[in-house]
Design a protein around this motif. Structure first.
Motif, mmCIF file in Angstrom:
data_model
loop_
_atom_site.group_PDB
_atom_site.id
_atom_site.type_symbol
_atom_site.label_atom_id
_atom_site.label_comp_id
_atom_site.label_asym_id
_atom_site.label_seq_id
_atom_site.Cartn_x
_atom_site.Cartn_y
_atom_site.Cartn_z
ATOM 1 N N GLN A 1 6.558 15.196 -8.249
ATOM 2 C CA GLN A 1 5.904 15.172 -6.756
ATOM 3 C C GLN A 1 6.246 16.603 -6.199
ATOM 4 N N VAL A 2 7.066 17.410 -6.789
ATOM 5 C CA VAL A 2 7.273 18.955 -6.125
ATOM 6 C C VAL A 2 6.898 19.672 -7.041
ATOM 7 N N SER A 3 5.928 20.773 -6.868
ATOM 8 C CA SER A 3 5.582 21.717 -7.752
ATOM 9 C C SER A 3 6.009 23.220 -7.379
ATOM 10 N N PRO B 1 -0.626 9.871 -5.130
ATOM 11 C CA PRO B 1 -0.512 8.515 -6.136
ATOM 12 C C PRO B 1 -0.109 8.861 -7.442
ATOM 13 N N ASN B 2 0.468 7.899 -8.090
ATOM 14 C CA ASN B 2 0.725 8.139 -9.286
ATOM 15 C C ASN B 2 -0.190 8.149 -10.341
ATOM 16 N N ILE B 3 -0.093 8.908 -11.551
ATOM 17 C CA ILE B 3 -1.044 8.868 -12.113
ATOM 18 C C ILE B 3 -1.116 7.930 -13.338
ATOM 19 N N PRO B 4 -2.119 7.223 -13.533
ATOM 20 C CA PRO B 4 -2.170 6.142 -14.353
ATOM 21 C C PRO B 4 -1.749 6.318 -15.906
ATOM 22 N N LEU B 5 -1.180 5.312 -16.349
ATOM 23 C CA LEU B 5 -0.195 5.586 -17.709
ATOM 24 C C LEU B 5 -1.047 6.069 -18.687
ATOM 25 N N GLU B 6 -2.438 5.575 -18.988
ATOM 26 C CA GLU B 6 -3.233 5.833 -19.978
ATOM 27 C C GLU B 6 -3.731 7.769 -19.923
ATOM 28 N N SER B 7 -3.611 7.982 -18.670
ATOM 29 C CA SER B 7 -4.166 9.340 -18.422
ATOM 30 C C SER B 7 -3.084 10.555 -18.775
ATOM 31 N N LEU B 8 -1.691 9.970 -19.085
ATOM 32 C CA LEU B 8 -0.509 10.747 -19.201
ATOM 33 C C LEU B 8 -0.759 11.526 -20.470
ATOM 34 N N GLU B 9 -0.078 12.862 -20.462
ATOM 35 C CA GLU B 9 -0.379 13.633 -21.745
ATOM 36 C C GLU B 9 1.286 14.064 -22.107
ATOM 37 N N THR C 1 0.823 -1.221 -0.056
ATOM 38 C CA THR C 1 0.004 0.000 0.005
ATOM 39 C C THR C 1 0.889 1.223 0.003
ATOM 40 N N ARG C 2 0.371 2.328 -0.619
ATOM 41 C CA ARG C 2 1.085 3.526 -0.690
ATOM 42 C C ARG C 2 0.893 4.317 0.855
ATOM 43 N N PRO C 3 2.029 4.941 1.120
ATOM 44 C CA PRO C 3 1.986 5.691 2.465
ATOM 45 C C PRO C 3 1.019 7.117 1.969
ATOM 46 N N SER C 4 0.199 7.532 2.805
ATOM 47 C CA SER C 4 -0.496 8.468 2.873
ATOM 48 C C SER C 4 0.080 9.914 2.526
ATOM 49 N N GLN C 5 1.332 10.141 2.935
ATOM 50 C CA GLN C 5 2.047 11.291 2.547
ATOM 51 C C GLN C 5 2.370 11.409 1.218
ATOM 52 N N VAL D 1 7.270 29.839 -4.872
ATOM 53 C CA VAL D 1 7.314 29.009 -3.732
ATOM 54 C C VAL D 1 7.318 27.552 -4.522
ATOM 55 N N ASP D 2 8.418 26.828 -3.934
ATOM 56 C CA ASP D 2 8.696 25.583 -4.399
ATOM 57 C C ASP D 2 8.144 24.642 -3.157
ATOM 58 N N VAL D 3 6.935 23.788 -3.368
ATOM 59 C CA VAL D 3 6.535 22.890 -2.203
ATOM 60 C C VAL D 3 6.026 21.700 -2.531
ATOM 61 N N LEU D 4 5.798 20.645 -1.897
ATOM 62 C CA LEU D 4 5.340 19.393 -2.284
ATOM 63 C C LEU D 4 3.845 19.287 -2.849
ATOM 64 N N ARG D 5 3.591 18.548 -3.813
ATOM 65 C CA ARG D 5 2.487 18.705 -4.476
ATOM 66 C C ARG D 5 1.119 18.629 -3.527
ATOM 67 N N PRO D 6 1.034 17.773 -2.516
ATOM 68 C CA PRO D 6 -0.057 17.755 -1.819
ATOM 69 C C PRO D 6 -0.471 19.028 -1.152
ATOM 70 N N ASN D 7 0.648 20.059 -0.937
ATOM 71 C CA ASN D 7 0.495 21.123 -0.260
ATOM 72 C C ASN D 7 0.446 22.312 -1.155
ATOM 73 N N VAL D 8 0.111 22.094 -2.347
ATOM 74 C CA VAL D 8 0.334 23.470 -3.023
ATOM 75 C C VAL D 8 -0.846 24.343 -2.834
#
Length: 593
Positions: A146-148, A115-123, A108-112, A223-230
């Motif tokens: 994973q960083v924005s 999640p990875n984006i499914p391959l079929e939805s990548l552009e 299982t993926r840690p909560s922090q 600002v340079d920050v982790l993606r979940p905290n954008v």
């Protein structure tokens, strides 16, 4: 030892029959004989000596070396034959060690971790641009990192400062000279909802960093920050831009910082400032041109800066001008960034009464050429060698000029740098200034080409540093390269190398999300669009040798700009003498000074 073993030994004289090889053979034979006999002797004394030796203290191993073991490992010495094991024994030994659950990679993926984006939805990453209803522009590129990195770029800078500005609402006169330098230091300080310590703690908990920088035409907050905290980080960014407190205590504190910066400013920066002030000097009526203003606050302007100066500058150039705001981001979905921009900057509306004032903010500057000379005090460290810095520049086109890319290729072709530099691929060690200045003159400390671009004009030139007694020779060496470029076509090898290096530098820099974010924002703010890397590389490949020479010949038709800084600048020739030297070249010139 057996005495019979030495029956062949003879005195080592010049008459001995043994040569060097026989001596070596004899010594090896004696050593083997000694070992063979010594193995037959009792070893009781050796055992007693070992028993009397003090026990070796146990070695303490850190958890980084053996994180899952409480006891020290047992170290043994084995021969090669002892290492051979059967496959079953080797497999059994691996089963004795197991990874603790805290360090194992589970299903299982840690909560922090996002999640990875499914391959079929990548552009395929591409730049997307959206204009909000109030005129704010939003540009981004999704890189799936994973960083924005996201921020805001504003279309004002130090060229818009005034020594005396009258506030329309109160008719109060304030000075805004040096206010961009001050605003850069005041970034991410106290706002209406947070003090400076809170902002630092929040960003630290979010896993982010903040940046702010200003130039003559633009200002950037980032600002340079982790993606979940954008979302949370961008809200703090919006507060910093829209509603900073800018109290007198903070202003006075940052003014002290500016004082220290002015005292410790590098000579290379002073040379660049001198080029701008001399190249775009005062007009005949004594008016100070916008591009000729100093970017960094001067010691004369520092006492006049107040909190009211900052508020007045913001009211004039930021709060009522949504069309001058660009929200940029890399490593973030475009729709998400548009939503954040709408929530934080969508309410800003243009002031209809300030329309004419906005149109007249930027006054085109006229290149004049000239001279800037600054003698610096001696360095307090007597062991540090003093150098004289010299730079010569000419006018070229600005951001919208067709000569922009040829000038960049020319700068890469000249290259250069410091005499203390490690070589290697891509370091420019085969550029012209390295080969013909730094490797030729032992006294040359540095020699480097440079360029700076603005909306209506730009500067291109060569700078160098050397001991004071050689500064005249350095100036002459720089001028010789200008004349050589105007007279002779560059070689195919030089041009190919310069074009490849420039493309390599551009593509390598764009791998960084910080550079990508800034490139998106600045291109939208300057051109209203963004050119992709393929288009830029095609423009670079289209530059020819004739383009390079034409750019240089057009530049040499303008008056030169000379800037020199150092403890002793007496050996640096005057700009009039530089003009005379340049007149000896193939380009027909007239005396400007």
């Amino acid at each position: 030892p057996d005495p019979s073993h030495h029956h062949n030994h003879q005195p080592l004289t010049t008459t001995t029959a043994y040569n060097q090889s026989n001596m070596i053979t004899a010594v090896r034979s004696a050593a083997r004989h000694s070992i063979r006999h010594s193995s037959r002797r009792p070893i009781h004394s050796r055992r007693c000596f070992a028993a009397q030796a003090a026990p070796e203290p146990p070695k303490i191993f850190s958890e980084n070396e053996y994180p899952d073991r409480d006891e020290a490992p047992i170290i043994t010495r084995s021969s090669a034959s002892d290492v051979v094991k059967s496959k079953d024994a080797a497999h059994a030994s691996t089963l004795q060690y197991s990874i603790p659950p805290s360090r194992s990679i589970g299903p299982t993926r840690p909560s922090q971790v996002p999640p990875n984006i499914p391959l079929e939805s990548l552009e395929i990453p591409e730049t997307k641009i959206t204009t909000l209803s109030n005129g704010v522009r939003v540009g981004s590129m999704e890189t799936y990192s994973q960083v924005s990195t996201l921020g805001v770029l504003l279309d004002f800078g130090s060229r818009h400062e005034l020594d005396q500005f009258t506030i329309p609402s109160t008719n109060e006169v304030v000075s805004t000279a040096g206010v961009n330098h001050l605003m850069e230091l005041l970034a991410f300080q106290s706002t209406k909802n947070h003090n400076s310590a809170d902002i630092r703690n929040i960003m630290e908990n979010l896993g982010g960093a903040t940046f702010a920088t200003s130039s003559r035409e633009q200002m950037m907050y980032c600002v340079d920050v982790l993606r979940p905290n954008v979302k949370h980080a961008f809200h703090l960014l919006g507060e910093t831009i829209k509603c900073p407190m800018v109290e007198e205590e903070e202003v006075e504190e940052m003014k002290r910082v500016m004082e220290f910066q002015l005292m410790d400013m590098m000579p290379q920066i002073l040379v660049g400032e001198g080029l701008q002030m001399a190249g775009y000097g005062r007009l005949e009526n004594g008016v100070l041109q916008q591009l000729g203003r100093p970017h960094f606050c001067t010691s004369e302007a520092l006492p006049n800066l107040t909190a009211r100066s900052v508020h007045a500058f913001r009211e004039q150039h930021l709060l009522n001008r949504p069309e001058g705001i660009v929200v940029s981001g890399s490593g973030i979905a475009h729709d998400a960034l548009v939503e954040l921009a709408e929530a934080n900057f969508g309410h800003i509306s243009a002031d209809p009464t300030n329309g004419n004032a906005s149109d007249n903010r930027t006054i085109p500057s006229v290149y004049t050429g000239g001279e800037y000379r600054l003698e610096t005090p001696p360095n307090p460290n007597p062991a540090k060698e003093e150098f004289t810095f010299v730079a010569i520049a000419f006018e070229v086109g600005g951001w919208h000029s067709p000569d922009l890319v040829p000038v960049c290729v020319l700068q890469t072709l000249l290259g250069g740098g410091s005499s203390f530099s490690a070589g290697g691929p891509g370091k420019g060690m085969y550029s012209r200034l390295y080969r013909e200045v730094l490797n030729r003159f032992h006294w040359a400390e540095s020699a480097e080409a440079f360029s700076s671009f603005h909306a209506e004009s730009g500067l291109w030139g060569i700078s160098g540093s050397c001991p004071a007694e050689r500064s005249g020779e350095m100036t002459r060496a720089l001028i010789d390269h200008f004349l050589k470029l105007a007279d002779q076509l560059v070689t195919d090898e030089e041009l190919d190398r310069a074009r490849n290096m420039l493309k390599c530098n551009v593509l390598t820099q764009l791998e960084s999300r910080l550079v990508l974010f800034e490139d998106i924002g600045r291109q939208i703010l300057t051109y209203g669009k963004r050119e992709d890397a393929a288009t830029m590389c095609a423009k670079i490949d289209a530059v020819s040798k004739e383009d390079i020479r034409e750019v240089v010949q057009k530049a040499l038709l303008k008056p030169p700009t000379l800037s020199t800084v150092g403890l002793d600048i007496s050996k640096v020739p005057k700009v009039e003498e530089v003009t005379q030297w340049l007149a000896q070249g193939p380009v027909h010139r007239r005396s400007w000074f």
